[in-house]
Design an enzyme around this catalytic site. Structure first.
Site, PDB file in Angstrom:
ATOM      1  CG  HIS A 206      53.998 -42.227  -3.611  1.00  0.00           C
ATOM      2  ND1 HIS A 206      54.664 -43.300  -3.033  1.00  0.00           N
ATOM      3  CD2 HIS A 206      54.369 -42.967  -5.106  1.00  0.00           C
ATOM      4  CE1 HIS A 206      55.658 -44.534  -3.048  1.00  0.00           C
ATOM      5  NE2 HIS A 206      55.535 -43.758  -4.661  1.00  0.00           N
TER       6      HIS A 206
HETATM    7  C1  UD1 Z   1      56.779 -41.897  -9.356  1.00  0.00           C
HETATM    8  C2  UD1 Z   1      56.796 -43.369  -9.817  1.00  0.00           C
HETATM    9  C3  UD1 Z   1      56.309 -44.285  -8.954  1.00  0.00           C
HETATM   10  C4  UD1 Z   1      57.781 -43.563  -7.942  1.00  0.00           C
HETATM   11  C5  UD1 Z   1      57.891 -42.447  -7.438  1.00  0.00           C
HETATM   12  C6  UD1 Z   1      58.743 -41.888  -6.237  1.00  0.00           C
HETATM   13  C7  UD1 Z   1      56.367 -43.386 -11.975  1.00  0.00           C
HETATM   14  C8  UD1 Z   1      55.275 -43.754 -13.101  1.00  0.00           C
HETATM   15  N1  UD1 Z   1      55.850 -43.513 -10.676  1.00  0.00           N
HETATM   16  O1  UD1 Z   1      55.433 -41.404  -8.558  1.00  0.00           O
HETATM   17  O2  UD1 Z   1      57.581 -45.261  -9.625  1.00  0.00           O
HETATM   18  O3  UD1 Z   1      57.340 -44.207  -6.119  1.00  0.00           O
HETATM   19  O4  UD1 Z   1      57.925 -41.705  -8.309  1.00  0.00           O
HETATM   20  O5  UD1 Z   1      58.439 -40.777  -5.724  1.00  0.00           O
HETATM   21  O6  UD1 Z   1      57.062 -42.905 -12.827  1.00  0.00           O
HETATM   22  N2  UD1 Z   1      55.030 -33.339  -8.783  1.00  0.00           N
HETATM   23  C9  UD1 Z   1      55.041 -32.706  -8.181  1.00  0.00           C
HETATM   24  N3  UD1 Z   1      56.383 -32.291  -7.766  1.00  0.00           N
HETATM   25  C10 UD1 Z   1      57.410 -32.799  -7.981  1.00  0.00           C
HETATM   26  C11 UD1 Z   1      57.342 -33.862  -8.577  1.00  0.00           C
HETATM   27  C12 UD1 Z   1      56.185 -34.792  -8.679  1.00  0.00           C
HETATM   28  O7  UD1 Z   1      54.349 -31.303  -7.772  1.00  0.00           O
HETATM   29  O8  UD1 Z   1      58.620 -32.361  -7.826  1.00  0.00           O
HETATM   30  C13 UD1 Z   1      53.453 -33.416  -9.321  1.00  0.00           C
HETATM   31  C14 UD1 Z   1      53.855 -33.978 -10.308  1.00  0.00           C
HETATM   32  O9  UD1 Z   1      53.330 -32.673 -11.355  1.00  0.00           O
HETATM   33  C15 UD1 Z   1      52.428 -34.262 -10.524  1.00  0.00           C
HETATM   34  C16 UD1 Z   1      52.811 -35.907  -9.219  1.00  0.00           C
HETATM   35  O10 UD1 Z   1      53.615 -35.263  -8.321  1.00  0.00           O
HETATM   36  O11 UD1 Z   1      51.567 -34.475 -10.630  1.00  0.00           O
HETATM   37  C17 UD1 Z   1      53.446 -37.144  -9.546  1.00  0.00           C
HETATM   38  O12 UD1 Z   1      54.429 -36.784 -10.041  1.00  0.00           O
HETATM   39  P1  UD1 Z   1      55.271 -38.009 -11.248  1.00  0.00           P
HETATM   40  O13 UD1 Z   1      56.166 -37.775 -10.998  1.00  0.00           O
HETATM   41  O14 UD1 Z   1      54.101 -38.237 -11.946  1.00  0.00           O
HETATM   42  O15 UD1 Z   1      55.526 -39.612 -10.311  1.00  0.00           O
HETATM   43  P2  UD1 Z   1      55.367 -40.087  -8.761  1.00  0.00           P
HETATM   44  O16 UD1 Z   1      54.203 -40.078  -8.205  1.00  0.00           O
HETATM   45  O17 UD1 Z   1      56.079 -39.403  -8.200  1.00  0.00           O
END
Ligand code: UD1
Length: 356
Positions: A206
């Site tokens: 991820h």
């Molecule tokens: C975040 C943390 C990372 C951690 C990870 C665990 C940061 C910079 N990174 O990364 O350190 O290891 O969480 O999972 O904070 N999304 C969804 N649904 C959700 C959550 C996210 O669709 O429930 C999508 C978001 O809209 C985004 C992408 O996934 O486009 C990434 O989500 P984001 O919260 O930015 O960071 P993670 O990659 O989850």
């Protein structure tokens, strides 16, 4: 004596896991108010964690959701400041290294409330990772720094931080011990997925550095596809979106499944022949469970898992990943590196003393 209020700020999957044991410990002496930033919002990425670990729902959900990092962190800062201004807690508690951690740290600094950081002192020394920047900044505005390892204490020392530093062990080890008990009472996910103990590999990817780079992602998928074993791959929403966008080829030995809750993933970790991951928490859990780990990154914060010989840093090179999977088995002992399973209790005692 008046009961002190602690505002815990969480928002992403690993933080729910870390907060669970700490919340249980704090309940006997403090009023804990939990603020969920809403960084993770899908049912499988958030609610499921609270349900499975029997945590009460957060007191506030800021509903921030996704967006660019600056936008996401900014919205968290704006919304959490409002809650904190009303609440006036005695301390703000943040976990790990996500954007929610940084927002919580900045709010504490701006409002002038002592900040306590659980999982302080971790460093990958790779500033291209958003998490590394979040960790460094958070540590530098924390009054209490709860380190999981000796290496973390040394990292802080190198940056001139020695005051308020406590090596308490890792709350993720507390969580693991607790969750293993809960796993025993569950139906086997293995039989539902048609796999047997030791006869499959578990993969997760991820990190933005992997998912947002088409070549890296394809290289990882090629490596997994070439393994002579079934690969169970619970897919993070970000990873799912990128795989769909690029139309990456997926070999038939790989089962892409929905993201799993903390107990199901633990069951799959415990019984896997190998874990291939770019997650920090999974590297450590693999070590604690005695499962070999191939890390799909060039560096790690959890350096002890590598020096004891249980974790190999493979990056994204398909051939290296495949060679390690086929030829390498760990041989070393697994000393207790992450405390005694009572890190949360130690945090409670230190907070009691320091917030008097
Ligand atoms: C975040 C943390 C990372 C951690 C990870 C665990 C940061 C910079 N990174 O990364 O350190 O290891 O969480 O999972 O904070 N999304 C969804 N649904 C959700 C959550 C996210 O669709 O429930 C999508 C978001 O809209 C985004 C992408 O996934 O486009 C990434 O989500 P984001 O919260 O930015 O960071 P993670 O990659 O989850």
């Amino acid at each position: 004596m008046t009961v002190k209020t602690i505002a815990s700020i969480v928002g992403a999957r690993p933080q729910f896991i870390k907060a669970a044991p700490v919340s249980r410990a704090l309940a006997s002496n403090f009023k804990e108010v939990m603020i969920h930033t809403g960084q993770h919002y899908d049912y499988e990425m958030s609610d499921l964690f609270f349900e499975e670990m029997d945590m009460r729902e957060p007191d506030f959900n800021l509903g921030v959701g996704g967006g660019s990092h600056g936008e996401q962190t900014g919205r968290m800062l704006i919304e959490s400041e409002k809650v904190i201004a009303d609440l006036k807690p005695d301390c703000i508690l943040v976990y790990g290294d996500t954007n929610s951690t940084l927002a919580g740290a900045l709010v504490a600094a701006k409002v002038g409330i002592p900040l306590a950081h659980v999982e302080a002192g971790l460093r990958s020394y790779n500033r291209a990772m958003p998490e590394e920047v979040n960790r460094v900044l958070t540590d530098h505005v924390s009054s209490l720094l709860f380190c999981p390892t000796d290496a973390a204490v040394k990292n802080l020392e190198k940056e001139g931080i020695t005051k308020g530093v406590h090596q308490v062990g890792d709350v993720m080890y507390d969580a693991l011990l607790h969750n293993l008990e809960l796993v025993r009472n569950r139906l086997s996910l293995l039989s539902q997925l048609g796999v047997k103990k030791g006869e499959y590999a578990l993969a997760t990817v991820h990190r933005a550095g992997n998912t947002d780079n088409q070549n890296n992602m394809q290289s990882i998928l090629n490596a997994l596809g070439a393994l002579r074993t079934k690969v169970i791959f619970p897919v993070h929403p970000r990873t799912r979106r990128m795989i769909n966008e690029w139309g990456n080829a997926i070999n038939s030995n790989i089962s892409l499944i929905e993201p799993l809750g903390p107990l199901d993933i633990l069951q799959l970790q415990e019984n896997a022949s190998c874990i291939l991951t770019d997650s920090g928490g999974m590297q450590k859990e693999a070590y604690l469970l005695g499962v070999r780990c191939i890390t799909l990154r060039e560096e790690t914060e959890w350096v002890e898992t590598v020096s004891t010989g249980w974790n190999k840093l493979a990056g994204v090179n398909a051939q290296s990943i495949q060679n390690l999977f086929e030829k390498w088995q760990p041989e070393g002992e697994r000393p207790f590196l992450y405390g005694d399973g009572h890190a949360a209790e130690k945090i409670r005692q230190i907070l009691l003393k320091e917030l008097k």
